[in-house]
Scaffold this active site. Sequence first.
Site, PDB file in Angstrom:
ATOM      1  N   GLN A  81       0.835  -1.210   0.000  1.00  0.00           N
ATOM      2  CA  GLN A  81       0.000   0.000   0.000  1.00  0.00           C
ATOM      3  C   GLN A  81       0.865   1.254   0.000  1.00  0.00           C
ATOM      4  O   GLN A  81       1.834   1.349   0.752  1.00  0.00           O
ATOM      5  CB  GLN A  81      -0.914   0.025   1.228  1.00  0.00           C
ATOM      6  N   CYS A 111      -6.411   7.124   5.321  1.00  0.00           N
ATOM      7  CA  CYS A 111      -5.712   7.445   6.564  1.00  0.00           C
ATOM      8  C   CYS A 111      -6.250   8.741   7.181  1.00  0.00           C
ATOM      9  O   CYS A 111      -6.305   9.768   6.516  1.00  0.00           O
ATOM     10  CB  CYS A 111      -4.208   7.567   6.323  1.00  0.00           C
ATOM     11  N   ASP A 213     -14.226  -3.200  12.664  1.00  0.00           N
ATOM     12  CA  ASP A 213     -14.714  -3.889  13.856  1.00  0.00           C
ATOM     13  C   ASP A 213     -15.070  -5.354  13.637  1.00  0.00           C
ATOM     14  O   ASP A 213     -15.893  -5.898  14.382  1.00  0.00           O
ATOM     15  CB  ASP A 213     -15.932  -3.159  14.452  1.00  0.00           C
ATOM     16  N   ARG A 236      -7.494  -4.610  13.775  1.00  0.00           N
ATOM     17  CA  ARG A 236      -7.169  -4.742  15.195  1.00  0.00           C
ATOM     18  C   ARG A 236      -7.543  -6.101  15.755  1.00  0.00           C
ATOM     19  O   ARG A 236      -6.865  -6.630  16.641  1.00  0.00           O
ATOM     20  CB  ARG A 236      -7.858  -3.613  15.973  1.00  0.00           C
TER      21      ARG A 236
HETATM   22  C1  LIG Z   1      -2.310   0.778  14.375  1.00  0.00           C
HETATM   23  C2  LIG Z   1      -3.086   0.980  13.096  1.00  0.00           C
HETATM   24  C3  LIG Z   1      -2.412   1.355  11.945  1.00  0.00           C
HETATM   25  C4  LIG Z   1      -3.125   1.520  10.740  1.00  0.00           C
HETATM   26  N1  LIG Z   1      -2.434   1.803   9.601  1.00  0.00           N
HETATM   27  C5  LIG Z   1      -3.089   1.813   8.397  1.00  0.00           C
HETATM   28  C6  LIG Z   1      -2.366   1.921   7.176  1.00  0.00           C
HETATM   29  O1  LIG Z   1      -1.133   1.971   7.145  1.00  0.00           O
HETATM   30  N2  LIG Z   1      -3.099   1.940   6.017  1.00  0.00           N
HETATM   31  C7  LIG Z   1      -4.477   1.860   5.997  1.00  0.00           C
HETATM   32  O2  LIG Z   1      -5.080   1.881   4.927  1.00  0.00           O
HETATM   33  N3  LIG Z   1      -5.165   1.744   7.158  1.00  0.00           N
HETATM   34  C8  LIG Z   1      -4.511   1.692   8.327  1.00  0.00           C
HETATM   35  N4  LIG Z   1      -5.202   1.478   9.485  1.00  0.00           N
HETATM   36  C9  LIG Z   1      -6.658   1.252   9.413  1.00  0.00           C
HETATM   37  C10 LIG Z   1      -6.953  -0.257   9.301  1.00  0.00           C
HETATM   38  O3  LIG Z   1      -6.449  -0.793   8.106  1.00  0.00           O
HETATM   39  C11 LIG Z   1      -8.474  -0.531   9.351  1.00  0.00           C
HETATM   40  O4  LIG Z   1      -9.089   0.126   8.283  1.00  0.00           O
HETATM   41  C12 LIG Z   1      -9.108  -0.043  10.661  1.00  0.00           C
HETATM   42  O5  LIG Z   1      -8.317  -0.375  11.774  1.00  0.00           O
HETATM   43  C13 LIG Z   1     -10.505  -0.617  10.841  1.00  0.00           C
HETATM   44  O6  LIG Z   1     -10.460  -2.010  10.840  1.00  0.00           O
HETATM   45  P1  LIG Z   1     -10.504  -2.892  12.219  1.00  0.00           P
HETATM   46  O7  LIG Z   1     -11.691  -2.437  12.978  1.00  0.00           O
HETATM   47  O8  LIG Z   1     -10.590  -4.300  11.732  1.00  0.00           O
HETATM   48  O9  LIG Z   1      -9.228  -2.589  12.950  1.00  0.00           O
HETATM   49  C14 LIG Z   1      -4.523   1.349  10.690  1.00  0.00           C
HETATM   50  C15 LIG Z   1      -5.191   0.994  11.868  1.00  0.00           C
HETATM   51  C16 LIG Z   1      -4.498   0.797  13.057  1.00  0.00           C
HETATM   52  C17 LIG Z   1      -5.257   0.390  14.291  1.00  0.00           C
END
Ligand SMILES: Cc1cc2nc3c(=O)[nH]c(=O)nc-3n(C[C@H](O)[C@H](O)[C@H](O)COP(=O)(O)O)c2cc1C
Length: 357
Positions: A81, A111, A213, A236
């Site tokens: 990415q 982001c 989530d 997460r």
């Molecule tokens: C620590 C952390 C770093 C993240 N870094 C990126 C990233 O580099 N690129 C991106 O598109 N999303 C990034 N995200 C967002 C995640 O890819 C994802 O969209 C978001 O956490 C929601 O999904 P989840 O609820 O399964 O965690 C990041 C999220 C977290 C928690």
Amino acid sequence: MDALAGLPLAYSVRNIRVEPNLVLAPMEGVTDLTFRRLIRKIGGAGLTVTEFIASEGLRRGAEKMEEMARIDPDEHPVAIQIYGRDPTSMAEAAKIVQDLGADICDLNFGCPSKKVCAHSGGSALLKDPVLAQQIVRAVRAAITIPLTVKMRSGFDSTQRNCPDIAWMCQEEGAEAITIHWRTRADLYSGTRAVDKIAETKQRIKIPVIGNGDIVDFASAVAMFRDTGVDGVMIGRGAIKNPWVFKQVRAQMLGLPCPAVDAEEKRHVLVDYYESCRAWFRSDRGALGRMKKISNYFTHGLPYASELRTTILRSQSVDAAIEAVNMYFDNLAEWTARGGTNRLDGSVAEEGDAAPFA
Ligand SMILES: Cc1cc2nc3c(=O)[nH]c(=O)nc-3n(C[C@H](O)[C@H](O)[C@H](O)COP(=O)(O)O)c2cc1C
């Protein structure tokens, strides 16, 4: 109705088969090669994605960016990415991504960080569809591998425009879209609202992947059912439980959820610490990463806060490994004496000796 009826089990991004249709989310400071190896080893994820990489840094040949873009020869399919706001830099970086052997080049339009948005990158692009279009067009022209885009549902509650942006991306040659249901303004809070993901799925022909989530089979099924998406992405939830892909996959196939016992958790955590030590080549770098992951990973373990505190205080990788081993030794003893025998967060009974006492 049968919970499994009609659930898709795979999708394709042109010639790239994503099966299982469960994707490890890109996470800065988390999904480096060591974490992706851990997820691959456990199994169940059909696609892994690197953390986001600044296009400017990559095209300038910055050592850190090249390190972030490293993939294993057998890590396939994998997406790298990139983010940025300059179409020319993004195109040049995408070409590098292709030359590095990535199966897919993914663009970050999601982001929320102030630093990235201040320079019109990440989710700020949702407010600037003209620039977003120029970026997709320039990148599409620069590479032959599949191009995908990851975004939030919009910038804020008044501009939930992901269906329009996704449609534009498709028309410019993107081949799959991932949508995190939150807006940029939501950051990581907000009430679940996946309607815009469903609307986007109705509107475009390329695969749509739902995100936000998802932590287990029930939340994965809810995303599939509520939106009709082709796949789901887990972030997460995979740090807390790297077995989530394997568990969701099994249940999607109608099999029992594979249980994870304490010994397996110990083994994976210690193995991960050793990988960090080798990857960072210094205790300082490795400890920072280990502490971050441990904060998530230890959730749900009995007396986890004591373990977390001890790991946080560790001054060396060896000390952290010793703390983990001591915790699990004590836990095994406590379990043998009649404590909880599942590491599922069951609350210890009054008067029980803490495993870490
Ligand atoms: C620590 C952390 C770093 C993240 N870094 C990126 C990233 O580099 N690129 C991106 O598109 N999303 C990034 N995200 C967002 C995640 O890819 C994802 O969209 C978001 O956490 C929601 O999904 P989840 O609820 O399964 O965690 C990041 C999220 C977290 C928690």
